[in-house]
Enzyme design. Structure first.
Site, mmCIF file in Angstrom:
data_model
loop_
_atom_site.group_PDB
_atom_site.id
_atom_site.type_symbol
_atom_site.label_atom_id
_atom_site.label_comp_id
_atom_site.label_asym_id
_atom_site.label_seq_id
_atom_site.Cartn_x
_atom_site.Cartn_y
_atom_site.Cartn_z
ATOM 1 N N LYS A 276 0.869 -1.173 0.000
ATOM 2 C CA LYS A 276 0.000 0.000 0.000
ATOM 3 C C LYS A 276 0.905 1.223 0.000
ATOM 4 O O LYS A 276 1.830 1.306 0.811
ATOM 5 C CB LYS A 276 -0.875 -0.034 1.263
ATOM 6 N N HIS A 277 0.650 2.129 -0.908
ATOM 7 C CA HIS A 277 1.466 3.335 -1.032
ATOM 8 C C HIS A 277 2.960 3.016 -0.995
ATOM 9 O O HIS A 277 3.722 3.585 -0.229
ATOM 10 C CB HIS A 277 1.107 4.349 0.064
ATOM 11 N N ASN A 420 12.772 5.460 7.655
ATOM 12 C CA ASN A 420 13.376 4.427 8.477
ATOM 13 C C ASN A 420 12.441 3.223 8.557
ATOM 14 O O ASN A 420 11.259 3.390 8.868
ATOM 15 C CB ASN A 420 13.635 4.943 9.898
ATOM 16 N N HIS A 519 14.393 5.323 -0.180
ATOM 17 C CA HIS A 519 13.718 6.611 -0.038
ATOM 18 C C HIS A 519 12.621 6.779 -1.056
ATOM 19 O O HIS A 519 12.591 6.087 -2.047
ATOM 20 C CB HIS A 519 14.728 7.754 -0.186
#
Ligand SMILES: NC(=O)c1ncn([C@@H]2O[C@H](COP(=O)(O)O)[C@@H](O)[C@H]2O)c1NC=O
Length: 519
Positions: A276-277, A420, A519
């Site tokens: 998800k996302h 993180n 990232h």
């Protein structure tokens, strides 16, 4: 304005369809000039053809390095009708109205493992691109065809329009041709940079091919399209075939890629990854695909709603049926989808179902790109993998075999969680995932909250962190939550303090020596 085609120059390496195409051109009364091998093929098929060397009065020479590089050819292509007519006539230059060329197969040549530099160089076409570019530049008067796939359309238009082609067609063919020669030169430059052992060449030329345009991008006000590599490897999102469902959105493709690349890390047992996302919200390995789905869903049913579900085995009927019974799903992707599963899924026509094909190995090689304002960051894809033999036990207590299996499992998951990243897991099932926080402690807190919210038991679980713990607080928090073993890269200046904390809590701690920031 339409332009009548009276004379064509035909010079092709890929002779697919050329005989039929030229036969029909000839039947339309179009005069054909052609180079050695092509002329021979046409003549053998009783198509009237004039050899370029008879036309120019110069033989082909230097093993074909010079065939068409002559003013009678290039003047005939480049001459502006209505402007250059006099000079053309003065020098005996006949207009050439149609150029049909495809190039020496450079890419195929260099893809052969035994291809040496000399062979590659000899397969750089010079005369062909020169003619293509000349004709494409002069699209006002000349048409150029570089793809055999375009022969039929060109013939149909010639027949429908008394041997003429429209300006729109000539412009479109010109555009295709410049893209074609750009691609060709990119392949040469990329190859030579590799020969020069330049991992990162001075100029980075990339060629991707439009796969589809989308209604919008990440947000509705952003335009978007999906481009693929020339031949994307089987088992990638770019190679996947959509079996059913609404058109894929930008976010669907990005998330399906994340899910698929993550699930590829797991090969031993049937595995399911729910994304998800761009973050995994549940991952589990089991003896069956259905159990893997059930257990990955259990990590975070709230987030799984509207998620992307990826599998590392052929999707079976029972699993497909359970998914659509249980939840709203955007995309399902698997290497293969069984006939039974297809049948079941067809009841939910909106669900996008993708068959990615089998993959070789657990990683996709190549570069990763990230656009920044005014530039492009390029790096190797994060294909680092570690196994049991690569880890270093740094705590007094070594992990048990069960803990070690779970540690390697959560480590694989953590690689695909945005930094993180903290992943709790037990029995090859994620128990809690903390993603994308600016502090590691908060990612850990979130992993714990998620587990508690879904009624999953953290005590006895193991924990992965994508990067080292800068302080002992992360370990103290893990111990308080009941974590028994921890995997992370190590390498902090406070490693000793962090290891001491693990020992105090009787936590088994292993270092991977490899970080997986994402990232
Ligand atoms: N050197 C030249 O003047 C020249 N003119 C055309 N070609 C290429 O010769 C090929 C066709 O050769 P043939 O008709 O001999 O099979 C085509 O791929 C064409 O792009 C040339 N070859 C290489 O540059």
């Amino acid at each position: 304005m339409n332009k009548t085609i009276k004379r064509a120059l035909v010079s092709v390496s890929d002779k697919t369809g050329i005989v039929d195409f030229c036969r029909q051109l000839s039947e339309l009364g179009i005069v054909i000039l052609s180079t050695g091998g092509t002329a021979k093929t046409l003549a053998e098929n009783n198509i009237p053809v004039t050899d370029v060397s008879d036309h120019t009065g110069f033989p082909e020479m230097m093993d074909g390095r010079v065939k068409t590089l002559h003013p009678k050819i290039h003047g005939g292509i480049l001459g502006r009708r209505g402007i250059d007519d006099q000079v053309m006539a003065a020098h005996g230059i006949d207009p050439i109205d149609l150029v049909v060329v495809n190039l020496y197969p450079f890419e195929q040549t260099i893809s052969k493992p035994d291809c040496d530099l000399e062979t590659a160089i000899e397969n750089i076409d010079i005369g062909g691109p020169t003619m293509i570019r000349a004709a494409a530049k002069n699209y006002n008067d000349v048409a150029v065809v570089v793809e055999p796939a375009d022969y039929a359309g060109v013939l149909a238009e010639l027949k429908a329009q008394h041997n003429s082609l429209s300006l729109a067609t000539r412009f479109k063919l010109s555009l295709t041709s410049f893209a074609h020669t750009a691609r060709y030169d990119t392949a040469i430059a990329t190859y030579l940079a590799k020969i020069n052992e330049q991992a990162f060449p001075e100029t980075l030329n990339l060629q991707f091919y439009l796969k589809e345009t989308m209604r919008y991008g990440e947000n509705p006000h952003q335009g978007a399209a999906f481009y693929r590599e020339k031949t994307p490897a089987s088992g990638t999102i770019a190679a996947a075939a959509q079996l059913q469902g609404k058109a894929l959105s930008y976010n669907n493709i990005a998330d399906a890629d994340a899910a698929l690349e993550c699930v590829k890390s797991f090969d031993e047992k049937p595995t399911c990854v729910i994304v998800k996302h761009a973050n995994p919200c549940g991952v589990a390995e089991s003896d069956s695909l259905l159990a893997a789905y059930d257990r990955s869903y259990a990590t975070d049913p709230t987030s799984a709603f509207g998620g992307i579900i990826a599998f590392n085995r052929e999707l079976d009927e029972a699993t497909a049926a359970e998914i659509i019974k249980r939840q709203f799903v955007e995309v399902i992707i698997a290497p293969k989808v069984s006939a039974g599963a297809r049948n079941v899924l067809s009841a939910k026509q909106n669900v996008r179902v993708l068959e990615a094909g089998a993959w070789q190995g657990s990683v996709t090689p190549g570069f990763d790109f990230k656009r920044v304002a005014g530039g492009l960051l390029v790096q190797d894809r994060d294909n680092g993998r570690i196994g049991a033999s690569d880890i270093k036990v740094v705590s007094k207590r070594a992990p048990t075999a069960e803990e070690l299996g779970d540690l390697l499992f959560v480590w694989k998951v953590a690689k695909f969680v945005k930094s993180n990243a903290i992943v709790y897991g037990k029995n090859r099932q994620t128990i809690g995932i903390g993603a994308g926080q600016m502090s590691r402690v908060y990612s850990a807190k979130i992993a714990g909250i998620k587990a508690a919210d879904e009624g999953l038991v953290v005590p006895g679980s193991v924990m992965a962190s994508d990067a080292f713990f800068p302080f002992r607080d992360g370990i103290d928090a893990a111990a308080a939550a009941g974590i028994t073993a921890v995997i992370h890269p190590g390498g902090s200046i406070r490693d000793e303090e962090v290891i001491a904390a693990a020992d105090e809590h009787n936590i088994a701690m292993v270092f991977t020596g490899m970080r997986h920031f994402r990232h």
